[in-house]
Design a protein around this motif. Structure first.
Motif, PDB file in Angstrom:
ATOM      1  N   LYS A   1      34.550  28.349  45.374  1.00  0.00           N
ATOM      2  CA  LYS A   1      34.207  27.411  44.302  1.00  0.00           C
ATOM      3  C   LYS A   1      33.671  28.206  43.118  1.00  0.00           C
ATOM      4  N   ARG A   2      34.585  28.882  42.445  1.00  0.00           N
ATOM      5  CA  ARG A   2      34.259  29.681  41.278  1.00  0.00           C
ATOM      6  C   ARG A   2      35.459  29.605  40.342  1.00  0.00           C
ATOM      7  N   TRP A   3      35.207  29.183  39.110  1.00  0.00           N
ATOM      8  CA  TRP A   3      36.261  29.063  38.113  1.00  0.00           C
ATOM      9  C   TRP A   3      35.939  30.013  36.970  1.00  0.00           C
ATOM     10  N   LYS A   4      36.958  30.697  36.471  1.00  0.00           N
ATOM     11  CA  LYS A   4      36.734  31.727  35.457  1.00  0.00           C
ATOM     12  C   LYS A   4      37.764  31.592  34.334  1.00  0.00           C
ATOM     13  N   SER A   5      37.313  31.921  33.112  1.00  0.00           N
ATOM     14  CA  SER A   5      38.222  31.892  31.966  1.00  0.00           C
ATOM     15  C   SER A   5      39.161  33.094  32.040  1.00  0.00           C
ATOM     16  N   GLY A   6      40.307  32.948  31.408  1.00  0.00           N
ATOM     17  CA  GLY A   6      41.291  34.031  31.385  1.00  0.00           C
ATOM     18  C   GLY A   6      41.001  35.043  30.293  1.00  0.00           C
ATOM     19  N   SER A   7      41.826  36.037  30.222  1.00  0.00           N
ATOM     20  CA  SER A   7      41.629  37.109  29.242  1.00  0.00           C
ATOM     21  C   SER A   7      41.957  36.659  27.818  1.00  0.00           C
ATOM     22  N   HIS A   8      42.580  35.490  27.668  1.00  0.00           N
ATOM     23  CA  HIS A   8      42.918  34.978  26.336  1.00  0.00           C
ATOM     24  C   HIS A   8      41.683  34.447  25.597  1.00  0.00           C
ATOM     25  N   VAL A   9      40.557  34.316  26.298  1.00  0.00           N
ATOM     26  CA  VAL A   9      39.313  33.833  25.700  1.00  0.00           C
ATOM     27  C   VAL A   9      38.435  35.041  25.390  1.00  0.00           C
ATOM     28  N   LYS A  10      37.863  35.074  24.200  1.00  0.00           N
ATOM     29  CA  LYS A  10      37.047  36.215  23.750  1.00  0.00           C
ATOM     30  C   LYS A  10      35.883  36.494  24.698  1.00  0.00           C
ATOM     31  N   ASP A  11      35.097  35.481  25.006  1.00  0.00           N
ATOM     32  CA  ASP A  11      33.956  35.630  25.909  1.00  0.00           C
ATOM     33  C   ASP A  11      34.371  35.230  27.321  1.00  0.00           C
ATOM     34  N   SER A  12      33.652  35.747  28.296  1.00  0.00           N
ATOM     35  CA  SER A  12      33.928  35.422  29.687  1.00  0.00           C
ATOM     36  C   SER A  12      33.081  34.216  30.106  1.00  0.00           C
ATOM     37  N   TYR A  13      33.739  33.138  30.531  1.00  0.00           N
ATOM     38  CA  TYR A  13      33.051  31.939  31.011  1.00  0.00           C
ATOM     39  C   TYR A  13      33.321  31.781  32.499  1.00  0.00           C
ATOM     40  N   VAL A  14      32.260  31.458  33.253  1.00  0.00           N
ATOM     41  CA  VAL A  14      32.382  31.256  34.695  1.00  0.00           C
ATOM     42  C   VAL A  14      31.636  29.971  35.050  1.00  0.00           C
ATOM     43  N   LEU A  15      32.265  29.150  35.875  1.00  0.00           N
ATOM     44  CA  LEU A  15      31.655  27.919  36.384  1.00  0.00           C
ATOM     45  C   LEU A  15      31.417  28.112  37.873  1.00  0.00           C
ATOM     46  N   VAL A  16      30.172  27.922  38.296  1.00  0.00           N
ATOM     47  CA  VAL A  16      29.818  28.092  39.710  1.00  0.00           C
ATOM     48  C   VAL A  16      28.946  26.922  40.155  1.00  0.00           C
TER      49      VAL A  16
END
Length: 133
Positions: A100-115
């Motif tokens: 249960k971890r969702w992460k933004s891809g490399s197309h997004v400038k900043d790294s976003y993670v949902l946990v």
């Protein structure tokens, strides 16, 4: 007679400059002044503040705090977050593995993670710093 013409012209002129209700539709047809924004996952207009999963800003250097919402795809493989300070209206996160971890891809400038957070909540981290929970 001149007064009637003048008043009529003023009235018509004011109508020409008045904003039409709902005249602020975006490219998807969502009315921003009514609180609607476009959801990529739902492919429809949504109100962020009406979503089931709402998260509050953790630390704010502003005089106010903001909130965001999370929308999951039906199969839970994608999550959409609505970050008010970003250029994009929302960011799509992809689930990493079977956890249960969702992460933004490399197309997004900043790294976003949902946990997951605590028993029923979630946290959003931006560049490894918790910004919403």
């Amino acid at each position: 007679m001149k007064k009637t013409i003048l008043l009529g012209a003023m009235f018509l002129g004011s109508l020409a400059f008045a904003q039409k209700v709902g005249g602020d539709r975006d490219v998807h047809g969502c009315i921003g002044s009514a609180g609607y924004t476009y959801s990529q996952l739902k492919n429809d207009c949504v109100r962020v503040f009406e979503q089931k999963i709402k998260l509050n800003e953790v630390k704010s250097d502003k005089s106010y705090t903001s909130m965001t919402a999370v929308i999951f795809s039906k199969n839970m493989k994608k999550a959409e977050i609505f970050i008010p300070d970003g250029n994009a209206k929302s960011i799509i996160l992809d689930r990493q593995g079977k956890g249960k971890r969702w992460k933004s891809g490399s197309h997004v400038k900043d790294s976003y993670v949902l946990v997951p957070y605590k028993k029923t909540g979630y946290q959003i981290k931006k560049n490894d710093v918790v910004i919403y929970q």
